[in-house]
Design a protein around this motif. Structure first.
Motif, PDB file in Angstrom:
ATOM      1  N   ALA A   1       0.848  -1.204   0.000  1.00 52.44           N
ATOM      2  CA  ALA A   1       0.000   0.000   0.000  1.00 52.44           C
ATOM      3  C   ALA A   1       0.878   1.246   0.000  1.00 52.44           C
ATOM      4  O   ALA A   1       0.660   2.169  -0.798  1.00 52.44           O
ATOM      5  CB  ALA A   1      -0.927  -0.001   1.212  1.00 52.44           C
ATOM      6  N   GLU A   2       1.864   1.264   0.879  1.00 53.94           N
ATOM      7  CA  GLU A   2       2.724   2.443   0.998  1.00 53.94           C
ATOM      8  C   GLU A   2       3.500   2.744  -0.282  1.00 53.94           C
ATOM      9  O   GLU A   2       3.846   3.897  -0.525  1.00 53.94           O
ATOM     10  CB  GLU A   2       3.687   2.283   2.167  1.00 53.94           C
ATOM     11  N   SER A   3       3.768   1.737  -1.080  1.00 57.04           N
ATOM     12  CA  SER A   3       4.511   1.962  -2.325  1.00 57.04           C
ATOM     13  C   SER A   3       3.586   2.147  -3.528  1.00 57.04           C
ATOM     14  O   SER A   3       4.063   2.331  -4.646  1.00 57.04           O
ATOM     15  CB  SER A   3       5.491   0.811  -2.572  1.00 57.04           C
ATOM     16  N   SER A   4       2.294   2.130  -3.298  1.00 51.74           N
ATOM     17  CA  SER A   4       1.324   2.274  -4.395  1.00 51.74           C
ATOM     18  C   SER A   4       1.180   3.727  -4.827  1.00 51.74           C
ATOM     19  O   SER A   4       1.221   4.642  -3.997  1.00 51.74           O
ATOM     20  CB  SER A   4      -0.053   1.763  -3.964  1.00 51.74           C
ATOM     21  N   ASP A   5       0.980   3.908  -6.116  1.00 49.02           N
ATOM     22  CA  ASP A   5       0.714   5.232  -6.661  1.00 49.02           C
ATOM     23  C   ASP A   5      -0.557   5.788  -6.019  1.00 49.02           C
ATOM     24  O   ASP A   5      -1.584   5.108  -5.983  1.00 49.02           O
ATOM     25  CB  ASP A   5       0.538   5.141  -8.181  1.00 49.02           C
ATOM     26  N   GLY A   6      -0.467   6.967  -5.479  1.00 45.76           N
ATOM     27  CA  GLY A   6      -1.622   7.610  -4.874  1.00 45.76           C
ATOM     28  C   GLY A   6      -1.719   7.457  -3.371  1.00 45.76           C
ATOM     29  O   GLY A   6      -2.545   8.106  -2.735  1.00 45.76           O
ATOM     30  N   PHE A   7      -0.885   6.604  -2.778  1.00 46.76           N
ATOM     31  CA  PHE A   7      -0.893   6.448  -1.319  1.00 46.76           C
ATOM     32  C   PHE A   7      -0.322   7.709  -0.677  1.00 46.76           C
ATOM     33  O   PHE A   7       0.684   8.241  -1.122  1.00 46.76           O
ATOM     34  CB  PHE A   7      -0.061   5.241  -0.898  1.00 46.76           C
ATOM     35  N   VAL A   8      -0.954   8.168   0.428  1.00 41.22           N
ATOM     36  CA  VAL A   8      -0.487   9.351   1.141  1.00 41.22           C
ATOM     37  C   VAL A   8      -0.075   9.021   2.572  1.00 41.22           C
ATOM     38  O   VAL A   8       1.013   9.399   3.014  1.00 41.22           O
ATOM     39  CB  VAL A   8      -1.572  10.455   1.147  1.00 41.22           C
ATOM     40  N   TRP A   9      -0.914   8.301   3.317  1.00 42.32           N
ATOM     41  CA  TRP A   9      -0.670   8.077   4.749  1.00 42.32           C
ATOM     42  C   TRP A   9      -1.530   6.913   5.217  1.00 42.32           C
ATOM     43  O   TRP A   9      -2.599   6.649   4.643  1.00 42.32           O
ATOM     44  CB  TRP A   9      -1.058   9.342   5.517  1.00 42.32           C
ATOM     45  N   ARG A  10      -1.076   6.234   6.288  1.00 42.12           N
ATOM     46  CA  ARG A  10      -1.921   5.238   6.945  1.00 42.12           C
ATOM     47  C   ARG A  10      -1.656   5.257   8.441  1.00 42.12           C
ATOM     48  O   ARG A  10      -0.559   5.585   8.903  1.00 42.12           O
ATOM     49  CB  ARG A  10      -1.728   3.834   6.374  1.00 42.12           C
ATOM     50  N   LEU A  11      -2.674   4.909   9.191  1.00 43.78           N
ATOM     51  CA  LEU A  11      -2.594   4.834  10.639  1.00 43.78           C
ATOM     52  C   LEU A  11      -1.719   3.655  11.045  1.00 43.78           C
ATOM     53  O   LEU A  11      -1.854   2.558  10.496  1.00 43.78           O
ATOM     54  CB  LEU A  11      -4.010   4.641  11.207  1.00 43.78           C
ATOM     55  N   THR A  12      -0.834   3.902  11.998  1.00 47.85           N
ATOM     56  CA  THR A  12      -0.047   2.821  12.601  1.00 47.85           C
ATOM     57  C   THR A  12      -0.025   3.030  14.103  1.00 47.85           C
ATOM     58  O   THR A  12      -0.184   4.149  14.601  1.00 47.85           O
ATOM     59  CB  THR A  12       1.410   2.784  12.082  1.00 47.85           C
ATOM     60  N   ASP A  13       0.175   1.924  14.815  1.00 45.54           N
ATOM     61  CA  ASP A  13       0.379   2.005  16.257  1.00 45.54           C
ATOM     62  C   ASP A  13       1.652   2.802  16.503  1.00 45.54           C
ATOM     63  O   ASP A  13       2.565   2.804  15.667  1.00 45.54           O
ATOM     64  CB  ASP A  13       0.550   0.611  16.856  1.00 45.54           C
TER      65      ASP A  13
ATOM     66  N   LEU B   1      -7.149   2.667   8.571  1.00 46.00           N
ATOM     67  CA  LEU B   1      -7.435   4.053   8.239  1.00 46.00           C
ATOM     68  C   LEU B   1      -6.281   4.580   7.399  1.00 46.00           C
ATOM     69  O   LEU B   1      -5.121   4.460   7.796  1.00 46.00           O
ATOM     70  CB  LEU B   1      -7.592   4.870   9.533  1.00 46.00           C
ATOM     71  N   SER B   2      -6.599   5.149   6.236  1.00 49.05           N
ATOM     72  CA  SER B   2      -5.553   5.655   5.363  1.00 49.05           C
ATOM     73  C   SER B   2      -6.050   6.836   4.548  1.00 49.05           C
ATOM     74  O   SER B   2      -7.244   7.134   4.518  1.00 49.05           O
ATOM     75  CB  SER B   2      -5.036   4.545   4.435  1.00 49.05           C
ATOM     76  N   VAL B   3      -5.096   7.499   3.886  1.00 49.28           N
ATOM     77  CA  VAL B   3      -5.391   8.620   3.003  1.00 49.28           C
ATOM     78  C   VAL B   3      -4.784   8.316   1.646  1.00 49.28           C
ATOM     79  O   VAL B   3      -3.643   7.837   1.559  1.00 49.28           O
ATOM     80  CB  VAL B   3      -4.809   9.949   3.570  1.00 49.28           C
ATOM     81  N   TRP B   4      -5.550   8.606   0.606  1.00 49.31           N
ATOM     82  CA  TRP B   4      -5.150   8.365  -0.778  1.00 49.31           C
ATOM     83  C   TRP B   4      -5.360   9.627  -1.600  1.00 49.31           C
ATOM     84  O   TRP B   4      -6.168  10.473  -1.243  1.00 49.31           O
ATOM     85  CB  TRP B   4      -5.958   7.202  -1.362  1.00 49.31           C
TER      86      TRP B   4
END
Length: 144
Positions: free
Chosen positions: A34-46, A67-70
């Motif tokens: 997900a993190e390396s995908s085109d359009g990925f911005v952020w995701r929730l992590t512990d 929870l993530s942002v694209w």
């Protein structure tokens, strides 16, 4: 405009149970993809972690949170449907999670640079469940 997305799933058994081991084993690969995908911005992590398995929603100890942002809905959909590892995990979800009886995903546009909170995401999911979809609040499967 960036898009926040929340999806939740209610586990059949606790995360540390043998039944969930194959799910947990896939997390790092799918999250890295997900993190390396085109359009990925952020995701929730512990805090200090590589996933968000420590978060819960709806006062439910078995409810996992993603929870993530694209960049946009097309980017999110391209990853969810197009990544083999993620698609495989979706196909196996019945092994780990209870069937959904109400909306378990919600997407909403956010201002550039905004990082959604878990509380905000939960409020959006509950609003979608109560009021249904709109242009600014919809399930992942919503057709634009």
């Amino acid at each position: 405009m960036p898009l926040a997305q929340l999806n939740v799933a209610r586990m059949q058994t606790p995360l540390d149970s043998p039944q969930m081991a194959s799910f947990v084993a896939r997390l790092d690969e799918v999250n890295a993809a997900a993190e390396s995908s085109d359009g990925f911005v952020w995701r929730l992590t512990d805090e200090g972690g590589s996933d968000a398995t420590g978060y819960r929603l709806l006062n439910d100890e078995l409810m996992l949170v993603n929870l993530s942002v694209w960049r946009d809905l097309a980017s999110l959909r391209a990853f969810v449907i197009g990544h083999d590892g993620h698609r495989s995990a979706l196909q196996s979800r019945r092994d780990w999670f209870e069937p959904a009886r109400e909306p378990m995903t919600v997407c909403w546009p956010i201002p550039e640079g905004h990082v959604p909170t878990v509380q905000e995401a939960e409020e959006r999911l509950l609003r979608l469940r109560a009021d249904g979809p709109s242009d600014d609040l919809f399930a992942f499967s919503y057709r634009d």
